[in-house]
Design a protein around this motif. Structure first.
Motif, mmCIF file in Angstrom:
data_model
loop_
_atom_site.group_PDB
_atom_site.id
_atom_site.type_symbol
_atom_site.label_atom_id
_atom_site.label_comp_id
_atom_site.label_asym_id
_atom_site.label_seq_id
_atom_site.Cartn_x
_atom_site.Cartn_y
_atom_site.Cartn_z
ATOM 1 N N THR A 198 -6.930 -4.872 0.284
ATOM 2 C CA THR A 198 -7.200 -3.781 -0.250
ATOM 3 C C THR A 198 -7.177 -3.148 -1.533
ATOM 4 O OG1 THR A 198 -5.343 -2.506 0.410
ATOM 5 C CG2 THR A 198 -6.978 -2.447 2.087
ATOM 6 N N ALA A 199 -8.178 -2.726 -2.404
ATOM 7 C CA ALA A 199 -7.981 -2.687 -3.772
ATOM 8 C C ALA A 199 -6.815 -1.677 -4.106
ATOM 9 C CB ALA A 199 -9.194 -1.921 -4.312
ATOM 10 N N SER A 200 -6.501 -0.906 -3.320
ATOM 11 C CA SER A 200 -5.041 0.135 -3.757
ATOM 12 C C SER A 200 -3.948 -0.122 -3.080
ATOM 13 C CB SER A 200 -5.795 1.393 -3.386
ATOM 14 O OG SER A 200 -6.060 1.694 -2.232
ATOM 15 N N GLY A 201 -4.084 -1.507 -2.231
ATOM 16 C CA GLY A 201 -2.829 -1.667 -1.540
ATOM 17 C C GLY A 201 -2.654 -0.528 -0.135
ATOM 18 N N ASP A 202 -3.549 0.154 0.169
ATOM 19 C CA ASP A 202 -3.529 1.359 1.166
ATOM 20 C C ASP A 202 -2.642 2.098 0.659
ATOM 21 O OD1 ASP A 202 -5.389 0.282 2.682
ATOM 22 O OD2 ASP A 202 -3.890 -0.848 3.904
ATOM 23 N N ALA B 283 -12.438 -0.143 -14.870
ATOM 24 C CA ALA B 283 -12.158 0.075 -13.642
ATOM 25 C C ALA B 283 -13.425 0.353 -12.734
ATOM 26 C CB ALA B 283 -11.267 1.260 -13.656
ATOM 27 N N ALA B 284 -14.232 1.312 -13.260
ATOM 28 C CA ALA B 284 -15.452 1.450 -12.595
ATOM 29 C C ALA B 284 -16.202 0.376 -12.265
ATOM 30 C CB ALA B 284 -16.366 2.643 -13.219
ATOM 31 N N LEU B 285 -16.405 -0.554 -13.244
ATOM 32 C CA LEU B 285 -17.357 -1.738 -13.002
ATOM 33 C C LEU B 285 -16.380 -2.760 -12.130
ATOM 34 C CD1 LEU B 285 -19.618 -3.256 -13.777
ATOM 35 C CD2 LEU B 285 -18.424 -4.439 -15.646
ATOM 36 N N ALA B 286 -15.289 -2.751 -12.264
ATOM 37 C CA ALA B 286 -14.435 -3.611 -11.340
ATOM 38 C C ALA B 286 -14.639 -3.128 -9.745
ATOM 39 C CB ALA B 286 -13.103 -3.573 -11.664
ATOM 40 N N ALA B 287 -14.390 -1.548 -9.769
ATOM 41 C CA ALA B 287 -14.736 -0.982 -8.156
ATOM 42 C C ALA B 287 -15.999 -1.485 -7.740
ATOM 43 C CB ALA B 287 -14.389 0.329 -8.478
ATOM 44 N N GLY B 288 -17.083 -1.453 -8.615
ATOM 45 C CA GLY B 288 -18.318 -1.498 -7.940
ATOM 46 C C GLY B 288 -18.579 -3.097 -7.713
ATOM 47 N N HIS B 289 -18.127 -4.105 -8.386
ATOM 48 C CA HIS B 289 -18.059 -5.489 -7.880
ATOM 49 C C HIS B 289 -17.224 -5.666 -6.727
ATOM 50 C CE1 HIS B 289 -20.409 -7.878 -10.781
ATOM 51 N NE2 HIS B 289 -20.058 -6.895 -11.682
ATOM 52 N N TYR B 290 -16.066 -5.095 -6.529
ATOM 53 C CA TYR B 290 -15.334 -5.168 -5.497
ATOM 54 C C TYR B 290 -15.963 -4.683 -4.050
ATOM 55 C CZ TYR B 290 -11.319 -4.456 -2.371
ATOM 56 O OH TYR B 290 -10.307 -4.532 -1.559
ATOM 57 N N LEU B 291 -16.773 -3.530 -4.461
ATOM 58 C CA LEU B 291 -17.226 -2.944 -3.288
ATOM 59 C C LEU B 291 -18.827 -3.698 -2.821
ATOM 60 C CD1 LEU B 291 -17.153 0.726 -4.367
ATOM 61 C CD2 LEU B 291 -15.825 -0.158 -2.329
ATOM 62 N N CYS B 292 -19.210 -4.535 -4.005
ATOM 63 C CA CYS B 292 -20.364 -5.155 -3.511
ATOM 64 C C CYS B 292 -20.156 -6.617 -3.028
ATOM 65 C CB CYS B 292 -21.275 -5.173 -4.872
ATOM 66 S SG CYS B 292 -22.130 -3.551 -4.925
ATOM 67 N N ARG B 293 -18.829 -6.940 -2.828
ATOM 68 C CA ARG B 293 -18.798 -8.418 -2.662
ATOM 69 C C ARG B 293 -19.288 -8.707 -0.990
ATOM 70 N NH1 ARG B 293 -14.876 -5.688 -1.511
ATOM 71 N NH2 ARG B 293 -12.967 -6.121 0.042
ATOM 72 N N PHE B 294 -19.286 -10.003 -0.606
ATOM 73 C CA PHE B 294 -19.882 -10.433 0.783
ATOM 74 C C PHE B 294 -21.039 -10.014 1.119
ATOM 75 C CE2 PHE B 294 -15.018 -9.280 1.881
ATOM 76 C CZ PHE B 294 -14.655 -10.854 1.242
ATOM 77 N N ASN C 40 -7.569 0.862 3.686
ATOM 78 C CA ASN C 40 -8.104 0.791 5.392
ATOM 79 C C ASN C 40 -7.349 1.858 6.177
ATOM 80 O OD1 ASN C 40 -9.058 -0.229 7.574
ATOM 81 N ND2 ASN C 40 -7.085 -1.411 7.891
ATOM 82 N N SER C 41 -8.043 3.221 5.931
ATOM 83 C CA SER C 41 -7.505 4.465 6.506
ATOM 84 C C SER C 41 -8.732 5.090 6.845
ATOM 85 C CB SER C 41 -6.777 5.194 5.672
ATOM 86 O OG SER C 41 -6.778 6.585 6.070
ATOM 87 N N THR C 42 -9.082 5.532 8.236
ATOM 88 C CA THR C 42 -10.082 5.997 8.675
ATOM 89 C C THR C 42 -10.128 7.566 7.980
ATOM 90 O OG1 THR C 42 -9.834 5.200 10.856
ATOM 91 C CG2 THR C 42 -11.330 7.053 10.619
ATOM 92 N N ALA C 43 -9.162 8.358 7.662
ATOM 93 C CA ALA C 43 -9.008 9.563 6.850
ATOM 94 C C ALA C 43 -9.514 9.347 5.582
ATOM 95 C CB ALA C 43 -7.635 10.143 7.033
ATOM 96 N N TYR C 44 -9.278 8.156 4.979
ATOM 97 C CA TYR C 44 -9.541 7.964 3.663
ATOM 98 C C TYR C 44 -11.117 7.500 3.730
ATOM 99 C CZ TYR C 44 -10.113 5.191 -0.778
ATOM 100 O OH TYR C 44 -10.612 4.783 -2.016
ATOM 101 N N TYR C 45 -11.432 7.105 4.389
ATOM 102 C CA TYR C 45 -13.122 6.782 4.505
ATOM 103 C C TYR C 45 -13.752 8.374 4.845
ATOM 104 C CZ TYR C 45 -17.571 6.154 6.981
ATOM 105 O OH TYR C 45 -18.911 6.328 7.458
ATOM 106 N N ASN C 46 -13.269 9.221 5.663
ATOM 107 C CA ASN C 46 -14.060 10.441 6.080
ATOM 108 C C ASN C 46 -13.939 11.265 4.551
ATOM 109 O OD1 ASN C 46 -14.767 9.831 8.499
ATOM 110 N ND2 ASN C 46 -12.545 10.349 9.119
#
Length: 592
Positions: free
Chosen positions: A58-62, A212-223, A242-248
């Motif tokens: 996870t990018a932020s280490g949860d 940081a924003a560009l890195a986050a974009g590439h991270y979210l676009c992998r796979f 990896n948290s359901t509350a985080y996602y929400n």
């Protein structure tokens, strides 16, 4: 700063209870069947909602994030207030100018680099809001670098993941454990491979909002994730934390920003109040507005000194030497059992010894590694990171150069498929154990040049011209390999002396050097196009008539010899002078 369903939250026990209850309810409504704890995190044994083959770090280490939800009113500025920067609550609704610019520039960059990802800048804004309150309300300098580092809590297992130091404190200033860093809260081990230079200053700084924003974009676009797909979007967000509350929570802000937003001056954004751990865990480094908390742990009080006013309390002549009070013995911390990762002694190769692929093609075999104890016993549930190193354009499927895979019950981790780039030669893929220092395991994959095994002219027209003239038709050929189109194959063309002497001819047809127009009888650096087609430059002839040969060869051994005929120039006919007709003599005997 946040309001939930019309009720503005305030710090305190009531706030915490309400936030936890609301988030838990929202999580339950959007993720049936997923068990969460009081903070909304998945409990042990709950299936991972994304259920992907690869368990990327996870990018932020949860780590810690903020659970504040958007206000009910519109994110757009109120009429007549300009940019809304002076209205009540505008700092909560708007996005600081530099931060907003960074998000939009990252979206534009990803639109070119990975158009199939469909990354909306509003997603970056939602994550930036949840992770750091938009860089602490936009406290950034002119270049987009935060004023003071934003550091998350120490990831020491106390309420968060246990991640030992991976960067010698270079990014987070902590040489014992990692901390999330910057406005998008990357842990150092993830930033090491995911970091990008978003403002073109030659550096990759997690504290810079453009980087940081560009890195986050590439991270979210992998796979090859397409974020227009709800399932891919969910996987991408959960891979960040990896948290359901985080996602929400992220989804709430994403939908809010999609309704519209507005720019506010840097430094005027409001700060979030409600951390996901309710303020627990280890605090940060004490920077103002630090995500890890700006307070510091109070030092333990010193033992009470002996009372010098009591008999024998230390005064001269006061009797026997007083016995100083014994300081309390600190409790012995419970011994934590070793994790699976702690038991790994070495990595063993578990895949093929040799991997080869043609440029641009996928490798048939996949790299694999097995984690083992010192005794050679397999260790399951250990994260193994595979990294494509060096100057190469070979990547894993999806265009990434790093993938982290969890070992299976046999201790084996299999990397995603490799796709060969255009650069030929040896490629190194390195396997390491995440969270454990053991010798890395290097694999060598070889990228070979694209090949063709057959060449054919695209027309059957005879190629002729007269001496000192030019050929009317250019030579065009098509390359194939095992019957299929052979695109991007290297080729050469040479005007040779004879079938038995393939050296360059010194007379006859020639190409023109584009630089100076002089005769050129060998062309290198040619390449077929994506359809396997190659058209040579125009051919010219010198004064020597005859039959000549052009040989075209490709990488892979395909050869084609083309016949060229140069005819002698026609000789101009010399005009014949007409002999004047003599006048007839008078007939003999004619009378005079």
């Amino acid at each position: 700063m946040a309001a939930q369903f019309g009720l503005r939250l305030r710090k305190g026990a009531a706030t915490t209870a309400l936030a936890a209850a609301t988030v838990a309810a929202l999580a339950a409504s959007q993720a049936p069947g997923v068990t969460t704890d009081s903070a909304g995190r998945q409990t042990a044994g709950s299936p991972s909602p994304e259920a992907t083959t690869y368990s990327e770090d996870t990018a932020s280490g949860d780590g810690r994030y903020y659970t504040d939800l958007p206000p009910l009113d519109s994110p757009n500025p109120s009429p007549g207030t300009g940019d809304g920067s002076t209205t009540a609550g505008s700092g909560e609704r708007g996005i600081p100018a530099t931060v907003l610019d960074a998000y939009k520039k990252a979206e534009a960059s990803l639109r070119d680099a990975k158009p199939g990802c469909n990354l909306p800048w509003q997603l970056l804004a939602a994550i930036g809001k949840v992770e750091s309150g938009q860089a602490r309300g936009g406290r950034v300098d002119a270049s987009g670098t935060t004023i003071g580092k934003i550091l998350g809590p120490q990831l020491n297992g106390n309420g968060f993941a246990n991640i030992s130091d991976t960067d010698n404190g270079a990014y987070d200033g902590d040489a014992t454990h990692d901390r999330a860093v910057g406005p998008m809260q990357f842990i150092p081990s993830t930033w090491e491979w995911a970091g990008r230079d978003g403002n073109s200053d030659g550096a990759k700084d997690p504290n810079n909002v453009y980087d940081a924003a560009l890195a986050a974009g590439h991270y979210l676009c992998r796979f090859n994730w397409d974020l227009a797909d709800s399932g891919n979007l969910r996987s991408a967000i959960l891979s960040y934390n990896n948290s359901t509350a985080y996602y929400n929570t992220v989804m709430s802000w994403l939908e809010y920003y999609r309704k519209g937003t507005h720019e506010i001056p840097d430094g005027t954004g409001s700060l979030p109040h409600t951390p996901s751990d309710n303020g627990g865990g280890t605090t940060g480094n004490g920077n103002t507005g630090n995500q890890g908390g700006s307070g510091s742990t109070k030092p333990s009080p010193s033992p009470t000194p002996p009372n010098k006013d009591k008999p024998g309390g230390g005064k001269p002549g006061g009797g026997s030497t007083p016995t100083p009070p014994t300081p309390p013995t600190p409790p012995t911390p419970p011994t934590k059992p070793p994790t699976n990762t702690d038991t790994v002694h070495h990595l063993e190769a578990a895949g093929p010894a040799k991997l080869t692929a043609t440029a641009g093609a996928p490798f048939t075999d996949r790299i694999a590694a097995r984690t083992e104890t010192k005794a050679g016993k397999a260790v399951a549930k250990v994260r193994v990171r595979f990294t494509v190193v060096g100057d190469t354009d070979t990547t894993f499927t999806g265009g990434e150069k790093v993938a982290t895979v969890v070992t299976d019950s046999t201790g084996k981790a299999t990397a995603p498929g490799l796709v060969a780039g255009e650069k030929t030669g040896a490629v190194t893929v390195r396997a390491t154990v995440v969270g454990r220092t053991v010798a890395a395991l290097d694999y060598t994959a070889t990228v070979t040049a694209r090949r063709a095994d057959a060449l054919a002219r695209t027309t059957t027209t005879e190629l002729t011209c007269v001496a000192n003239g030019e050929f009317a038709e250019q030579v065009a050929v098509k390359a194939t390999y095992k019957g299929a189109v052979a695109g991007k194959v290297a080729a050469t063309a040479t005007l040779i002396k004879s079938p038995l002497d393939p050296t360059e001819n010194d007379k006859g047809p020639y190409f023109k050097n584009p630089a100076d127009g002089k005769p050129l009888r060998t062309l290198t650096g040619l390449q077929t196009d994506k359809d396997g087609l190659l058209t040579l430059p125009k051919l010219y002839a010198d004064a020597a008539p005859g039959t000549y040969l052009l040989r075209i060869e490709t990488e892979g051994g395909a050869t084609l010899t083309v016949e060229l005929k140069v005819e002698a120039a026609p000789t101009e006919a010399t005009p014949t002078e007409a002999t004047p007709t003599e006048s007839a003599s008078p007939s003999a005997g004619a009378s005079q």
